[in-house]
Design a protein around this motif. Sequence first.
Motif, mmCIF file in Angstrom:
data_model
loop_
_atom_site.group_PDB
_atom_site.id
_atom_site.type_symbol
_atom_site.label_atom_id
_atom_site.label_comp_id
_atom_site.label_asym_id
_atom_site.label_seq_id
_atom_site.Cartn_x
_atom_site.Cartn_y
_atom_site.Cartn_z
ATOM 1 N N GLY A 16 23.954 44.978 -5.584
ATOM 2 C CA GLY A 16 22.900 44.285 -4.911
ATOM 3 C C GLY A 16 22.897 42.930 -5.988
ATOM 4 N N SER A 17 21.783 41.951 -5.473
ATOM 5 C CA SER A 17 21.533 40.737 -6.275
ATOM 6 C C SER A 17 20.136 40.551 -6.441
ATOM 7 N N ARG A 19 17.311 37.482 -8.407
ATOM 8 C CA ARG A 19 17.135 36.312 -8.857
ATOM 9 C C ARG A 19 15.952 36.323 -9.945
ATOM 10 N N ARG A 67 29.284 37.544 -13.227
ATOM 11 C CA ARG A 67 28.383 38.124 -12.258
ATOM 12 C C ARG A 67 27.142 37.444 -12.383
ATOM 13 N N PHE A 68 26.575 36.887 -13.676
ATOM 14 C CA PHE A 68 25.061 36.153 -13.950
ATOM 15 C C PHE A 68 25.532 34.881 -14.162
ATOM 16 N N GLN A 82 20.602 33.991 -12.048
ATOM 17 C CA GLN A 82 20.992 34.806 -10.885
ATOM 18 C C GLN A 82 21.987 35.878 -11.199
ATOM 19 N N ASN A 84 24.395 38.750 -9.761
ATOM 20 C CA ASN A 84 25.115 39.340 -8.389
ATOM 21 C C ASN A 84 25.833 40.609 -8.997
ATOM 22 N N SER A 85 26.314 41.466 -8.042
ATOM 23 C CA SER A 85 26.944 42.763 -8.388
ATOM 24 C C SER A 85 26.515 43.509 -9.434
ATOM 25 N N LEU A 86 25.325 43.783 -9.252
ATOM 26 C CA LEU A 86 24.310 44.421 -10.297
ATOM 27 C C LEU A 86 24.806 45.873 -10.485
#
Length: 123
Positions: A16-17, A19, A67-68, A82, A84-86
Amino acid sequence: EVQLVESGGGSVQAGGSLRLSCAASGLNGDDYAIGWFRRAPGKEREGVLCISSSDDMTNYADSVKGRFTVSRDNANNAVYLQMNSLKPEDTAVYYCAARIGLITRFTTMWNYWGQGTQVTVSS
């Protein structure tokens, strides 16, 4: 008085993502850098991504590359992280920090800190 306030943390599943936002006050007109740091359970605080006053980014964590990303909105004195792809290993308290001048990975050289926001990533 300088204040930094983080928001946007929470719990998310792997992949998940989120912010994160850092609202800065008291730094208007200064040449300052903003850094995002994190402290995972049982670990030292580490640098993640930093952005200079001229929008140059520096990545201090190889694990977040690709990813960030970090961005800043000078008009609103805000900086965003931001994510992403946590992954579960991203679980940590995330802090924003500010300093006048150049970016550095050394946490002791950052002058101002927010209170942190918890990010929890479940597998």
